[in-house]
Design a protein around this motif. Structure first.
Motif, PDB file in Angstrom:
ATOM      1  N   UNK A   1     -72.440  20.781   5.412  1.00  0.00           N
ATOM      2  CA  UNK A   1     -71.138  20.407   5.988  1.00  0.00           C
ATOM      3  C   UNK A   1     -70.070  20.303   4.904  1.00  0.00           C
ATOM      4  N   UNK A   2     -70.407  19.731   3.761  1.00  0.00           N
ATOM      5  CA  UNK A   2     -69.457  19.633   2.646  1.00  0.00           C
ATOM      6  C   UNK A   2     -69.057  21.024   2.161  1.00  0.00           C
ATOM      7  N   UNK A   3     -70.030  21.923   2.038  1.00  0.00           N
ATOM      8  CA  UNK A   3     -69.743  23.307   1.598  1.00  0.00           C
ATOM      9  C   UNK A   3     -68.788  24.014   2.557  1.00  0.00           C
ATOM     10  N   UNK A   4     -68.921  23.672   3.827  1.00  0.00           N
ATOM     11  CA  UNK A   4     -68.055  24.287   4.846  1.00  0.00           C
ATOM     12  C   UNK A   4     -66.688  23.622   4.927  1.00  0.00           C
ATOM     13  N   UNK A   5     -66.487  22.545   4.147  1.00  0.00           N
ATOM     14  CA  UNK A   5     -65.194  21.888   4.089  1.00  0.00           C
ATOM     15  C   UNK A   5     -65.005  20.723   5.019  1.00  0.00           C
ATOM     16  N   UNK A   6     -66.103  20.210   5.575  1.00  0.00           N
ATOM     17  CA  UNK A   6     -65.992  19.069   6.493  1.00  0.00           C
ATOM     18  C   UNK A   6     -65.457  17.853   5.759  1.00  0.00           C
ATOM     19  N   UNK A   7     -64.649  17.046   6.448  1.00  0.00           N
ATOM     20  CA  UNK A   7     -64.107  15.836   5.817  1.00  0.00           C
ATOM     21  C   UNK A   7     -65.227  14.864   5.458  1.00  0.00           C
TER      22      UNK A   7
ATOM     23  N   UNK B   1     -66.332  21.909  10.810  1.00  0.00           N
ATOM     24  CA  UNK B   1     -65.726  21.446   9.560  1.00  0.00           C
ATOM     25  C   UNK B   1     -64.323  20.880   9.704  1.00  0.00           C
ATOM     26  N   UNK B   2     -63.748  20.931  10.902  1.00  0.00           N
ATOM     27  CA  UNK B   2     -62.412  20.368  11.106  1.00  0.00           C
ATOM     28  C   UNK B   2     -62.451  18.976  11.723  1.00  0.00           C
TER      29      UNK B   2
ATOM     30  N   UNK C   1     -79.624  17.685   3.623  1.00  0.00           N
ATOM     31  CA  UNK C   1     -79.361  19.126   3.704  1.00  0.00           C
ATOM     32  C   UNK C   1     -78.174  19.414   4.624  1.00  0.00           C
ATOM     33  N   UNK C   2     -78.135  18.749   5.781  1.00  0.00           N
ATOM     34  CA  UNK C   2     -77.024  18.938   6.720  1.00  0.00           C
ATOM     35  C   UNK C   2     -75.695  18.496   6.117  1.00  0.00           C
ATOM     36  N   UNK C   3     -75.699  17.351   5.461  1.00  0.00           N
ATOM     37  CA  UNK C   3     -74.473  16.840   4.848  1.00  0.00           C
ATOM     38  C   UNK C   3     -73.994  17.785   3.746  1.00  0.00           C
TER      39      UNK C   3
END
Length: 90
Positions: free
Chosen positions: A82-88, A31-32, A77-79
């Motif tokens: 990733x958004x929930x985890x805070x990925x840019x 997520x970073x 689903x992956x995207x």
């Protein structure tokens, strides 16, 4: 200023295809990192190679044929994860 890197969060492998029909497996999310989807791709020229993709499905350092098909349910689903985890965003 140095930015700390977070370890990639491992997930159950998610198989998906690239736009060129190559097998892709996503095995983690960082997520970073802008290229937050981590995994591997199998191509005729390189065999299995580690790779990363952003949330637009674009592979870092790859050709258009290596980009993932963002219309696939698995990619959505992956995207979403990733958004929930805070990925840019892409």
């Amino acid at each position: 200023m140095e930015v700390a890197q977070m370890a990639t969060i491992q997930i159950d492998p998610v198989p998906i295809q690239s736009k060129g029909g190559y097998p892709v497996t996503i095995t983690g999310i960082d997520p970073t990192d802008h290229d937050c989807l981590k995994g591997g791709i199998v191509t005729p020229g390189q065999g299995l190679a580690p790779a990363s993709w952003n949330l637009s499905g674009i592979m870092r350092g790859g050709t258009d044929q290596c980009n993932v098909d963002t219309r696939a349910d698995e990619f959505a689903d992956l995207a979403g994860l990733a958004h929930k985890l805070g990925a840019p965003g892409a």
